[in-house]
Motif scaffolding. Sequence first.
Motif, PDB file in Angstrom:
ATOM      1  N   SER A 187      -5.941  -1.117  -6.707  1.00  0.00           N
ATOM      2  CA  SER A 187      -7.131  -0.524  -6.090  1.00  0.00           C
ATOM      3  C   SER A 187      -6.749   0.852  -5.568  1.00  0.00           C
ATOM      4  CB  SER A 187      -7.677  -1.396  -4.965  1.00  0.00           C
ATOM      5  OG  SER A 187      -6.711  -1.589  -3.946  1.00  0.00           O
ATOM      6  N   GLY A 188      -7.705   1.762  -5.587  1.00  0.00           N
ATOM      7  CA  GLY A 188      -7.433   3.122  -5.161  1.00  0.00           C
ATOM      8  C   GLY A 188      -6.870   3.993  -6.263  1.00  0.00           C
ATOM      9  N   LEU A 189      -6.881   3.487  -7.504  1.00  0.00           N
ATOM     10  CA  LEU A 189      -6.423   4.253  -8.652  1.00  0.00           C
ATOM     11  C   LEU A 189      -7.590   4.496  -9.611  1.00  0.00           C
ATOM     12  CD1 LEU A 189      -2.975   2.570  -9.432  1.00  0.00           C
ATOM     13  CD2 LEU A 189      -3.422   4.662  -8.128  1.00  0.00           C
ATOM     14  N   LYS A 190      -7.484   5.532 -10.385  1.00  0.00           N
ATOM     15  CA  LYS A 190      -8.556   5.929 -11.306  1.00  0.00           C
ATOM     16  C   LYS A 190      -8.860   4.833 -12.309  1.00  0.00           C
ATOM     17  CE  LYS A 190      -9.846   9.693 -14.457  1.00  0.00           C
ATOM     18  NZ  LYS A 190      -9.409  11.004 -15.016  1.00  0.00           N
TER      19      LYS A 190
ATOM     20  N   ASN B 132      -1.456   6.375 -14.511  1.00  0.00           N
ATOM     21  CA  ASN B 132      -2.650   6.206 -13.703  1.00  0.00           C
ATOM     22  C   ASN B 132      -2.734   7.358 -12.707  1.00  0.00           C
ATOM     23  OD1 ASN B 132      -4.981   4.894 -12.601  1.00  0.00           O
ATOM     24  ND2 ASN B 132      -4.071   2.915 -13.136  1.00  0.00           N
ATOM     25  N   GLU B 133      -3.728   7.318 -11.822  1.00  0.00           N
ATOM     26  CA  GLU B 133      -3.949   8.456 -10.933  1.00  0.00           C
ATOM     27  C   GLU B 133      -4.626   7.994  -9.645  1.00  0.00           C
ATOM     28  OE1 GLU B 133      -6.948  12.216 -11.127  1.00  0.00           O
ATOM     29  OE2 GLU B 133      -5.548  12.028 -12.823  1.00  0.00           O
ATOM     30  N   ALA B 134      -4.110   8.447  -8.518  1.00  0.00           N
ATOM     31  CA  ALA B 134      -4.705   8.121  -7.222  1.00  0.00           C
ATOM     32  C   ALA B 134      -6.016   8.881  -7.031  1.00  0.00           C
ATOM     33  CB  ALA B 134      -3.738   8.454  -6.099  1.00  0.00           C
ATOM     34  N   VAL B 135      -6.963   8.224  -6.378  1.00  0.00           N
ATOM     35  CA  VAL B 135      -8.256   8.868  -6.124  1.00  0.00           C
ATOM     36  C   VAL B 135      -8.457   9.198  -4.649  1.00  0.00           C
ATOM     37  CG1 VAL B 135      -9.338   7.830  -8.140  1.00  0.00           C
ATOM     38  CG2 VAL B 135      -9.425   6.623  -5.951  1.00  0.00           C
ATOM     39  N   GLY B 136      -7.555   8.738  -3.790  1.00  0.00           N
ATOM     40  CA  GLY B 136      -7.703   8.990  -2.359  1.00  0.00           C
ATOM     41  C   GLY B 136      -6.359   9.137  -1.691  1.00  0.00           C
ATOM     42  N   ASP B 137      -6.325   8.850  -0.379  1.00  0.00           N
ATOM     43  CA  ASP B 137      -5.093   9.052   0.379  1.00  0.00           C
ATOM     44  C   ASP B 137      -4.213   7.807   0.427  1.00  0.00           C
ATOM     45  OD1 ASP B 137      -6.553   7.440   2.055  1.00  0.00           O
ATOM     46  OD2 ASP B 137      -6.649   8.876   3.709  1.00  0.00           O
ATOM     47  N   ALA B 138      -4.588   6.761  -0.315  1.00  0.00           N
ATOM     48  CA  ALA B 138      -3.759   5.558  -0.406  1.00  0.00           C
ATOM     49  C   ALA B 138      -4.225   4.732  -1.597  1.00  0.00           C
ATOM     50  CB  ALA B 138      -3.840   4.731   0.872  1.00  0.00           C
ATOM     51  N   PHE B 139      -3.310   3.924  -2.111  1.00  0.00           N
ATOM     52  CA  PHE B 139      -3.675   2.954  -3.139  1.00  0.00           C
ATOM     53  C   PHE B 139      -2.863   1.692  -2.901  1.00  0.00           C
ATOM     54  CE2 PHE B 139      -0.146   5.325  -4.955  1.00  0.00           C
ATOM     55  CZ  PHE B 139       0.647   4.343  -5.545  1.00  0.00           C
ATOM     56  N   THR B 140      -3.324   0.576  -3.449  1.00  0.00           N
ATOM     57  CA  THR B 140      -2.694  -0.724  -3.240  1.00  0.00           C
ATOM     58  C   THR B 140      -2.369  -1.360  -4.579  1.00  0.00           C
ATOM     59  OG1 THR B 140      -3.867  -1.076  -1.153  1.00  0.00           O
ATOM     60  CG2 THR B 140      -2.966  -3.026  -2.234  1.00  0.00           C
TER      61      THR B 140
ATOM     62  N   MET C 100       0.854  -1.179   0.000  1.00  0.00           N
ATOM     63  CA  MET C 100       0.000   0.000   0.000  1.00  0.00           C
ATOM     64  C   MET C 100       0.892   1.232   0.000  1.00  0.00           C
ATOM     65  SD  MET C 100      -3.029   1.151   2.648  1.00  0.00           S
ATOM     66  CE  MET C 100      -1.877   1.606   3.954  1.00  0.00           C
ATOM     67  N   PHE C 101       0.495   2.238  -0.764  1.00  0.00           N
ATOM     68  CA  PHE C 101       1.268   3.461  -0.894  1.00  0.00           C
ATOM     69  C   PHE C 101       0.414   4.659  -0.512  1.00  0.00           C
ATOM     70  CE2 PHE C 101       3.091   0.383  -3.749  1.00  0.00           C
ATOM     71  CZ  PHE C 101       4.460   0.553  -3.607  1.00  0.00           C
ATOM     72  N   ARG C 102       1.006   5.586   0.226  1.00  0.00           N
ATOM     73  CA  ARG C 102       0.319   6.822   0.560  1.00  0.00           C
ATOM     74  C   ARG C 102       0.204   7.692  -0.688  1.00  0.00           C
ATOM     75  NH1 ARG C 102       3.199  10.112   3.483  1.00  0.00           N
ATOM     76  NH2 ARG C 102       1.465  11.179   4.494  1.00  0.00           N
ATOM     77  N   SER C 103      -0.877   8.464  -0.745  1.00  0.00           N
ATOM     78  CA  SER C 103      -1.096   9.322  -1.902  1.00  0.00           C
ATOM     79  C   SER C 103      -1.984  10.485  -1.495  1.00  0.00           C
ATOM     80  CB  SER C 103      -1.750   8.530  -3.045  1.00  0.00           C
ATOM     81  OG  SER C 103      -3.041   8.078  -2.666  1.00  0.00           O
ATOM     82  N   VAL C 104      -2.269  11.313  -2.454  1.00  0.00           N
ATOM     83  CA  VAL C 104      -3.292  12.348  -2.343  1.00  0.00           C
ATOM     84  C   VAL C 104      -4.122  12.262  -3.616  1.00  0.00           C
ATOM     85  CG1 VAL C 104      -1.948  13.890  -0.863  1.00  0.00           C
ATOM     86  CG2 VAL C 104      -1.746  14.081  -3.348  1.00  0.00           C
TER      87      VAL C 104
END
Length: 219
Positions: free
Chosen positions: A176-179, A196-204, A153-157
């Motif tokens: 998961s957690g990506l656009k 790709n692009e993160a949609v929240g504060d983390a993705f896996t 899991m990676f932190r994101s914005v």
Amino acid sequence: MNQSHIAFWLKEFEHFTTAIVANGEVPSSELSIRLLRKMKRIICCDGALQKLLSINIIPDVVVGDGDSMDREELSRHNIPYHADRSEEYNDLQKALKYCMANGYDDVLLLGCGGLREDHFIANLSILVMYSEKMRLAMLTEHGVFNVMRGTSMFRSVPGLQVSVFPSNLHTKLSFSGLKYPVNNCSFNWLWEGSLNEAVGDAFTVEADDEEPVVVYRAL
């Protein structure tokens, strides 16, 4: 980069205590300089010494074969020099081997991008190779490369740009957690996991084997 983004990345790298600076693009962003200033130790590849000194940072040791060494600067700043004249390794590998020999296993790599693209591709390969033995990340002036195996899991914005590159195209990946989600798919080409692009504060990212996968997050 605004201060909230800088704070995000400083938090991301807070566990790193050692930095290696290679002889690529000068790490001159506010983020890079703040990270270097908080490091417990800085190992400098010998060709990068002048670049570090140009941003008013003095390394704790210089490692290399001495082919591009400024010995006057070493003496002036009282910087130790670790000679490694082995011909089968480049200076980044020599610096990593120095870290391993001294038990430094949380290492942030800087100065690995820019300038010659073939050097950068080689440095990415070294990142993957040594990530089996150490906890590594590579920070360029434009983004961050991590190497994972299995599931991470990676932190994101929201809106953070993400690319995923498997080392083995037979590896089946799930995002998961990506656009643009992926579900248990293997790629035919490396580009298929990019942009790709993160949609929240983390993705896996989940892989169905233990082959290394490179994950890139843009700054």
